[in-house]
Scaffold this motif. Structure first.
Motif, PDB file in Angstrom:
ATOM      1  N   MET A  34       0.852  -1.195   0.000  1.00 45.05           N
ATOM      2  CA  MET A  34       0.000   0.000   0.000  1.00 45.05           C
ATOM      3  C   MET A  34       0.884   1.239   0.000  1.00 45.05           C
ATOM      4  SD  MET A  34      -3.199  -1.044   0.120  1.00 45.05           S
ATOM      5  CE  MET A  34      -4.093   0.407   0.697  1.00 45.05           C
ATOM      6  N   GLY A  35       0.323   2.336  -0.432  1.00 45.70           N
ATOM      7  CA  GLY A  35       1.119   3.552  -0.454  1.00 45.70           C
ATOM      8  C   GLY A  35       0.274   4.807  -0.379  1.00 45.70           C
ATOM      9  N   LEU A  47       5.035   9.762  -5.212  1.00 46.01           N
ATOM     10  CA  LEU A  47       4.886   8.750  -4.174  1.00 46.01           C
ATOM     11  C   LEU A  47       5.505   9.286  -2.888  1.00 46.01           C
ATOM     12  CD1 LEU A  47       4.187   5.883  -3.206  1.00 46.01           C
ATOM     13  CD2 LEU A  47       6.413   5.149  -4.089  1.00 46.01           C
ATOM     14  N   VAL A  48       4.727   9.317  -1.844  1.00 50.08           N
ATOM     15  CA  VAL A  48       5.187   9.832  -0.560  1.00 50.08           C
ATOM     16  C   VAL A  48       5.751   8.704   0.309  1.00 50.08           C
ATOM     17  CG1 VAL A  48       4.464  10.961   1.575  1.00 50.08           C
ATOM     18  CG2 VAL A  48       3.548  11.736  -0.620  1.00 50.08           C
ATOM     19  N   ALA A  49       5.017   7.608   0.384  1.00 50.53           N
ATOM     20  CA  ALA A  49       5.435   6.498   1.238  1.00 50.53           C
ATOM     21  C   ALA A  49       4.792   5.209   0.754  1.00 50.53           C
ATOM     22  CB  ALA A  49       5.053   6.755   2.691  1.00 50.53           C
ATOM     23  N   ARG A  50       5.483   4.119   1.034  1.00 53.58           N
ATOM     24  CA  ARG A  50       5.006   2.795   0.619  1.00 53.58           C
ATOM     25  C   ARG A  50       5.290   1.805   1.738  1.00 53.58           C
ATOM     26  NH1 ARG A  50       5.246  -0.514  -4.687  1.00 53.58           N
ATOM     27  NH2 ARG A  50       5.637  -2.640  -3.944  1.00 53.58           N
ATOM     28  N   ILE A  51       4.387   0.825   1.888  1.00 53.57           N
ATOM     29  CA  ILE A  51       4.572  -0.162   2.941  1.00 53.57           C
ATOM     30  C   ILE A  51       4.189  -1.541   2.412  1.00 53.57           C
ATOM     31  CG2 ILE A  51       2.244   0.206   3.899  1.00 53.57           C
ATOM     32  CD1 ILE A  51       3.503  -0.228   6.701  1.00 53.57           C
ATOM     33  N   THR A  78      -6.611  -1.194   7.192  1.00 48.31           N
ATOM     34  CA  THR A  78      -6.411   0.253   7.212  1.00 48.31           C
ATOM     35  C   THR A  78      -4.921   0.582   7.169  1.00 48.31           C
ATOM     36  OG1 THR A  78      -8.451   0.576   8.455  1.00 48.31           O
ATOM     37  CG2 THR A  78      -6.866   2.382   8.472  1.00 48.31           C
ATOM     38  N   VAL A  79      -4.610   1.599   6.391  1.00 45.08           N
ATOM     39  CA  VAL A  79      -3.250   2.126   6.295  1.00 45.08           C
ATOM     40  C   VAL A  79      -3.262   3.560   6.814  1.00 45.08           C
ATOM     41  CG1 VAL A  79      -1.343   2.669   4.737  1.00 45.08           C
ATOM     42  CG2 VAL A  79      -2.776   0.679   4.306  1.00 45.08           C
ATOM     43  N   TYR A  80      -2.196   3.923   7.495  1.00 52.80           N
ATOM     44  CA  TYR A  80      -2.109   5.252   8.093  1.00 52.80           C
ATOM     45  C   TYR A  80      -0.889   6.003   7.565  1.00 52.80           C
ATOM     46  CZ  TYR A  80      -5.134   2.857  11.435  1.00 52.80           C
ATOM     47  OH  TYR A  80      -6.142   2.125  12.013  1.00 52.80           O
ATOM     48  N   LEU A  81      -0.983   7.319   7.608  1.00 51.88           N
ATOM     49  CA  LEU A  81       0.166   8.167   7.332  1.00 51.88           C
ATOM     50  C   LEU A  81       0.209   9.231   8.415  1.00 51.88           C
ATOM     51  CD1 LEU A  81       2.518   8.681   5.349  1.00 51.88           C
ATOM     52  CD2 LEU A  81       1.066  10.428   4.272  1.00 51.88           C
ATOM     53  N   GLN A  82       1.147   9.069   9.328  1.00 55.42           N
ATOM     54  CA  GLN A  82       1.352  10.073  10.380  1.00 55.42           C
ATOM     55  C   GLN A  82       2.289  11.136   9.839  1.00 55.42           C
ATOM     56  OE1 GLN A  82       0.016  10.306  13.583  1.00 55.42           O
ATOM     57  NE2 GLN A  82       1.026  12.306  13.585  1.00 55.42           N
ATOM     58  N   MET A  83       1.829  12.368   9.834  1.00 56.55           N
ATOM     59  CA  MET A  83       2.597  13.471   9.276  1.00 56.55           C
ATOM     60  C   MET A  83       2.910  14.465  10.377  1.00 56.55           C
ATOM     61  SD  MET A  83       0.570  14.000   5.664  1.00 56.55           S
ATOM     62  CE  MET A  83      -0.905  14.636   6.449  1.00 56.55           C
ATOM     63  N   ASN A  84       4.181  14.617  10.679  1.00 57.43           N
ATOM     64  CA  ASN A  84       4.634  15.544  11.711  1.00 57.43           C
ATOM     65  C   ASN A  84       5.481  16.651  11.091  1.00 57.43           C
ATOM     66  OD1 ASN A  84       3.438  13.861  13.684  1.00 57.43           O
ATOM     67  ND2 ASN A  84       5.321  12.671  13.891  1.00 57.43           N
ATOM     68  N   ALA A  97      -3.252   4.351  -2.192  1.00 57.06           N
ATOM     69  CA  ALA A  97      -3.184   3.468  -3.348  1.00 57.06           C
ATOM     70  C   ALA A  97      -2.849   2.048  -2.926  1.00 57.06           C
ATOM     71  CB  ALA A  97      -2.135   3.963  -4.336  1.00 57.06           C
ATOM     72  N   MET A  98      -3.433   1.097  -3.647  1.00 59.03           N
ATOM     73  CA  MET A  98      -3.113  -0.307  -3.448  1.00 59.03           C
ATOM     74  C   MET A  98      -2.301  -0.785  -4.644  1.00 59.03           C
ATOM     75  SD  MET A  98      -5.716  -3.546  -3.005  1.00 59.03           S
ATOM     76  CE  MET A  98      -6.141  -3.136  -1.306  1.00 59.03           C
ATOM     77  N   PHE A  99      -1.129  -1.303  -4.378  1.00 56.30           N
ATOM     78  CA  PHE A  99      -0.281  -1.823  -5.442  1.00 56.30           C
ATOM     79  C   PHE A  99      -0.709  -3.237  -5.817  1.00 56.30           C
ATOM     80  CE2 PHE A  99       2.973   1.406  -5.741  1.00 56.30           C
ATOM     81  CZ  PHE A  99       2.917   2.052  -4.515  1.00 56.30           C
TER      82      PHE A  99
END
Length: 119
Positions: A34-35, A47-51, A78-84, A97-99
């Protein structure tokens, strides 16, 4: 058919934090990475992040390394993006997005959520 629904966007001051969530519903597959992508006005989508499925492998754009953290809870789909330490240049529409498996091909997109960082 898989649906991805983002939430958590909004307006925040520079230096603040937000957490984006992406809930997947429908027919999901266990091996899909996921990303999070983003598109700022007048700029290309990036693309910001991928997991990975297990969460054991992550990757980040250089512009967000050390500030953003991607994670996932597969029990909740569920996928999360913590932005600090948000900056005005982080202002964009963020898309989940789902790869396709472990490839770089995208098979599903969310509708996007607006993040606006004021200076």
């Amino acid at each position: 058919q898989v649906q991805l629904v983002e939430s958590g966007g909004g307006l925040v001051q520079a230096g603040g934090s937000l957490r984006l969530s992406c809930a997947a519903s429908g027919r999901t597959y266990s091996s899909d990475a996921m990303g999070w992508f983003r598109r700022a006005p007048g700029r290309e989508r990036e693309l910001v992040a991928r997991i990975s499925w297990s969460g054991g492998s992550t990757a980040y754009a250089d512009s967000v390394k050390g500030r953003f953290t991607i994670s996932r809870d597969n029990a909740k789909s569920t996928v999360y993006l913590q932005m600090n330490s948000l900056k005005p240049e982080d202002t964009a529409v963020y898309y989940c997005a789902m790869f396709l498996d472990t490839s770089t091909l995208i098979k599903n997109w969310g509708q996007g959520t607006q993040v606006t960082v004021s200076s």
